[in-house]
Design a protein around this motif. Structure first.
Motif, PDB file in Angstrom:
ATOM      1  N   PHE A  96     -18.776 -22.530 -11.891  1.00 12.35           N
ATOM      2  CA  PHE A  96     -19.589 -23.536 -11.206  1.00 12.35           C
ATOM      3  C   PHE A  96     -21.043 -23.088 -11.082  1.00 12.35           C
ATOM      4  N   LEU A  97     -21.256 -21.852 -10.631  1.00  8.21           N
ATOM      5  CA  LEU A  97     -22.621 -21.369 -10.448  1.00  8.21           C
ATOM      6  C   LEU A  97     -23.350 -21.220 -11.775  1.00  8.21           C
ATOM      7  N   LEU A  98     -22.629 -20.787 -12.806  1.00 10.52           N
ATOM      8  CA  LEU A  98     -23.257 -20.640 -14.117  1.00 10.52           C
ATOM      9  C   LEU A  98     -23.760 -21.982 -14.640  1.00 10.52           C
ATOM     10  N   GLU A  99     -22.914 -22.997 -14.539  1.00 14.68           N
ATOM     11  CA  GLU A  99     -23.305 -24.312 -15.044  1.00 14.68           C
ATOM     12  C   GLU A  99     -24.359 -24.973 -14.163  1.00 14.68           C
ATOM     13  N   ALA A 100     -24.287 -24.714 -12.848  1.00 18.38           N
ATOM     14  CA  ALA A 100     -25.252 -25.343 -11.938  1.00 18.38           C
ATOM     15  C   ALA A 100     -26.633 -24.714 -12.048  1.00 18.38           C
ATOM     16  N   LEU A 101     -26.682 -23.384 -12.254  1.00 23.46           N
ATOM     17  CA  LEU A 101     -27.960 -22.681 -12.242  1.00 23.46           C
ATOM     18  C   LEU A 101     -28.552 -22.479 -13.633  1.00 23.46           C
ATOM     19  N   TYR A 102     -27.701 -22.337 -14.655  1.00 24.95           N
ATOM     20  CA  TYR A 102     -28.208 -21.983 -15.980  1.00 24.95           C
ATOM     21  C   TYR A 102     -27.669 -22.952 -17.034  1.00 24.95           C
ATOM     22  N   SER A 103     -26.639 -22.548 -17.735  1.00 28.11           N
ATOM     23  CA  SER A 103     -26.030 -23.422 -18.742  1.00 28.11           C
ATOM     24  C   SER A 103     -24.572 -23.014 -18.891  1.00 28.11           C
ATOM     25  N   PRO A 104     -23.740 -23.867 -19.475  1.00 30.03           N
ATOM     26  CA  PRO A 104     -22.322 -23.501 -19.631  1.00 30.03           C
ATOM     27  C   PRO A 104     -22.102 -22.284 -20.514  1.00 30.03           C
ATOM     28  N   ASN A 105     -23.065 -21.967 -21.378  1.00 34.46           N
ATOM     29  CA  ASN A 105     -22.881 -20.861 -22.317  1.00 34.46           C
ATOM     30  C   ASN A 105     -23.153 -19.498 -21.706  1.00 34.46           C
ATOM     31  N   GLY A 106     -24.108 -19.421 -20.777  1.00 29.88           N
ATOM     32  CA  GLY A 106     -24.414 -18.129 -20.188  1.00 29.88           C
ATOM     33  C   GLY A 106     -25.781 -18.117 -19.536  1.00 29.88           C
ATOM     34  N   THR A 107     -26.082 -16.996 -18.903  1.00 26.93           N
ATOM     35  CA  THR A 107     -27.383 -16.834 -18.265  1.00 26.93           C
ATOM     36  C   THR A 107     -28.448 -16.539 -19.328  1.00 26.93           C
ATOM     37  N   THR A 113     -24.852  -5.905 -18.542  1.00 31.36           N
ATOM     38  CA  THR A 113     -26.137  -5.215 -18.666  1.00 31.36           C
ATOM     39  C   THR A 113     -26.183  -4.164 -19.769  1.00 31.36           C
ATOM     40  N   ALA A 114     -25.037  -3.818 -20.341  1.00 28.70           N
ATOM     41  CA  ALA A 114     -25.020  -2.790 -21.379  1.00 28.70           C
ATOM     42  C   ALA A 114     -24.311  -3.268 -22.641  1.00 28.70           C
ATOM     43  N   VAL A 115     -23.100  -3.812 -22.484  1.00 28.09           N
ATOM     44  CA  VAL A 115     -22.375  -4.308 -23.658  1.00 28.09           C
ATOM     45  C   VAL A 115     -23.022  -5.592 -24.160  1.00 28.09           C
ATOM     46  N   LEU A 116     -23.286  -6.530 -23.235  1.00 33.23           N
ATOM     47  CA  LEU A 116     -23.994  -7.770 -23.555  1.00 33.23           C
ATOM     48  C   LEU A 116     -25.407  -7.683 -22.979  1.00 33.23           C
ATOM     49  N   ASP A 117     -26.152  -8.750 -23.087  1.00 33.06           N
ATOM     50  CA  ASP A 117     -27.462  -8.808 -22.429  1.00 33.06           C
ATOM     51  C   ASP A 117     -27.541 -10.064 -21.564  1.00 33.06           C
ATOM     52  N   ARG A 118     -26.371 -10.503 -21.049  1.00 34.94           N
ATOM     53  CA  ARG A 118     -26.292 -11.717 -20.242  1.00 34.94           C
ATOM     54  C   ARG A 118     -24.877 -11.810 -19.669  1.00 34.94           C
ATOM     55  N   PHE A 119     -24.675 -12.778 -18.796  1.00 35.53           N
ATOM     56  CA  PHE A 119     -23.326 -13.112 -18.347  1.00 35.53           C
ATOM     57  C   PHE A 119     -22.867 -14.327 -19.124  1.00 35.53           C
ATOM     58  N   GLU A 120     -21.667 -14.252 -19.697  1.00 32.08           N
ATOM     59  CA  GLU A 120     -21.132 -15.352 -20.476  1.00 32.08           C
ATOM     60  C   GLU A 120     -19.950 -15.993 -19.772  1.00 32.08           C
ATOM     61  N   GLN A 121     -19.610 -17.185 -20.198  1.00 36.07           N
ATOM     62  CA  GLN A 121     -18.605 -18.014 -19.532  1.00 36.07           C
ATOM     63  C   GLN A 121     -17.279 -17.290 -19.328  1.00 36.07           C
ATOM     64  N   HIS A 122     -16.822 -16.541 -20.326  1.00 34.93           N
ATOM     65  CA  HIS A 122     -15.477 -15.965 -20.268  1.00 34.93           C
ATOM     66  C   HIS A 122     -15.454 -14.508 -19.816  1.00 34.93           C
ATOM     67  N   THR A 123     -16.594 -13.968 -19.447  1.00 33.53           N
ATOM     68  CA  THR A 123     -16.627 -12.586 -18.954  1.00 33.53           C
ATOM     69  C   THR A 123     -15.786 -12.472 -17.688  1.00 33.53           C
ATOM     70  N   PRO A 124     -14.931 -11.437 -17.566  1.00 32.06           N
ATOM     71  CA  PRO A 124     -14.701 -10.286 -18.453  1.00 32.06           C
ATOM     72  C   PRO A 124     -13.587 -10.468 -19.469  1.00 32.06           C
ATOM     73  N   ALA A 125     -13.121 -11.677 -19.676  1.00 32.24           N
ATOM     74  CA  ALA A 125     -12.178 -11.989 -20.766  1.00 32.24           C
ATOM     75  C   ALA A 125     -10.889 -11.175 -20.696  1.00 32.24           C
ATOM     76  N   GLY A 126     -10.338 -11.034 -19.502  1.00 35.10           N
ATOM     77  CA  GLY A 126      -9.051 -10.364 -19.355  1.00 35.10           C
ATOM     78  C   GLY A 126      -9.105  -8.860 -19.223  1.00 35.10           C
ATOM     79  N   LEU A 127     -10.303  -8.264 -19.221  1.00 32.45           N
ATOM     80  CA  LEU A 127     -10.400  -6.807 -19.121  1.00 32.45           C
ATOM     81  C   LEU A 127      -9.892  -6.298 -17.771  1.00 32.45           C
ATOM     82  N   GLY A 128     -10.003  -7.119 -16.725  1.00 33.63           N
ATOM     83  CA  GLY A 128      -9.482  -6.691 -15.429  1.00 33.63           C
ATOM     84  C   GLY A 128      -7.977  -6.510 -15.459  1.00 33.63           C
ATOM     85  N   PHE A 129      -7.274  -7.406 -16.146  1.00 37.55           N
ATOM     86  CA  PHE A 129      -5.823  -7.272 -16.276  1.00 37.55           C
ATOM     87  C   PHE A 129      -5.467  -6.090 -17.176  1.00 37.55           C
ATOM     88  N   MET A 130      -6.304  -5.861 -18.192  1.00 32.90           N
ATOM     89  CA  MET A 130      -6.087  -4.703 -19.051  1.00 32.90           C
ATOM     90  C   MET A 130      -6.294  -3.409 -18.269  1.00 32.90           C
TER      91      MET A 130
END
Length: 309
Positions: free
Chosen positions: A105-116, A210-227
């Motif tokens: 919600f915040l990503l789409e409201a403040l920036y765009s659906p794709n990312g910051t 801030t290191a792997v990517l250069d932005r926040f994207e829609q699907h971050t962290p893409a299941g890494l927390g469960f991993m």
């Protein structure tokens, strides 16, 4: 072949820090007896807040903002599971859902659906003397947090096993009533572990944006927390075991990238969806191989009730 191994090692060390930090956060929380299924949500909040903060402040400070955000969400989990003795798995999943929906919600409201918008990445360190050494040069040119991620599990192990604080944290996950008889606060120790775990999970998320990517994207962290949670289980709730499992899972992700880039013809034989699922498939295989063998803390997931002593 040497170049391929070098590329795999470099990609593994680039991807591993986020998973290592989150896994260590899970170890800290669960060794104290609190199940932390909410690692995915804490990583997502940390990644989002770090990316947003980096738009208006230096990136290292933004990483700290991400850590605080992860700790803040973890404190909600602590409040529900420690103060109100709620089901810890349900609480963690609720946190994941809130973080997923709130971040979207915040990503789409403040920036765009794709990312910051793009942000300045953390600077990379070049290790002197390794630039010209085959294979070993893959250890150079990584963010400082990558080297911290390689060192922290050993520090964590030493603290848990050789300090009074570590002994108390392990004891409160095994025999909380025995800890209470010594005049120590079970709730305070568990609170500290849950919030500390949130700090580490938030750091893992912040590394992603801030290191792997250069932005926040829609699907971050893409299941890494469960991993990361799977790494905790496979690592038998130990810092070094979780560290080894996180490295293995990161290698699976690096192998997926390496196969797709070095052998594009492979995509004609193996569906791309299979390669995308490869790291998660390795996770499932390892958990299945582990079977019923478990070294979980005896009081893991059990709310502490003082009157039941």
């Amino acid at each position: 072949m040497l170049e391929l191994l070098e590329a795999l090692l470099f990609s593994t060390l680039d991807a591993a820090p986020a998973l290592i930090f989150a896994a260590l956060g899970g170890v800290l929380s669960e060794r104290a007896g609190v199940v932390n299924v909410g690692l995915e949500g804490q990583m997502r909040v940390g990644a989002f807040c770090a990316a947003v903060a980096a738009l208006s402040m230096p990136t290292p400070l933004a990483v700290m903002v991400g850590m605080v955000a992860g700790a803040g969400l973890a404190s909600v989990h602590g409040y529900l599971s420690i103060r109100w003795r709620s089901d810890q798995v349900v609480s963690g999943m609720a946190i994941n859902l809130v973080a997923m929906a709130g971040g979207t919600f915040l990503l789409e409201a403040l920036y765009s659906p794709n990312g910051t918008p793009p942000i300045a990445q953390l600077p990379r360190w070049t290790l002197p003397g390794l630039a010209e050494v085959p294979l070993l040069r893959a250890l150079s040119n990584h963010p400082s947090l990558a080297y911290l991620a390689l060192l922290l599990p050993f520090v964590f192990h030493a603290v848990l096993h050789h300090t009074p604080v570590g002994l108390r944290l392990r004891a409160v996950g095994e025999k909380p009533h025995a800890v209470a008889t010594l005049g120590l606060s079970v709730a305070a120790l568990r609170w500290g572990a849950v919030v500390g775990g949130g700090l580490l999970a938030g750091l893992g998320g912040a590394v992603l944006s801030t290191a792997v990517l250069d932005r926040f994207e829609q699907h971050t962290p893409a299941g890494l927390g469960f991993m990361a949670l799977a790494a905790v289980v496979f690592g038998r709730w130990t810092p070094l075991g979780a560290f080894a499992a996180a490295l293995f899972f990161s290698f699976g992700n690096a192998l997926r990238i390496g196969l797709a880039s070095s052998a594009p013809g492979l995509l004609d034989v193996i569906p791309q969806g299979f390669l995308l699922a490869l790291p998660y498939l390795l996770t499932l295989i390892l958990l299945a191989v582990q079977g019923q063998r478990s070294s979980a803390p005896a009081a893991l997931g059990t709310p502490y009730e003082q009157e039941s002593r």
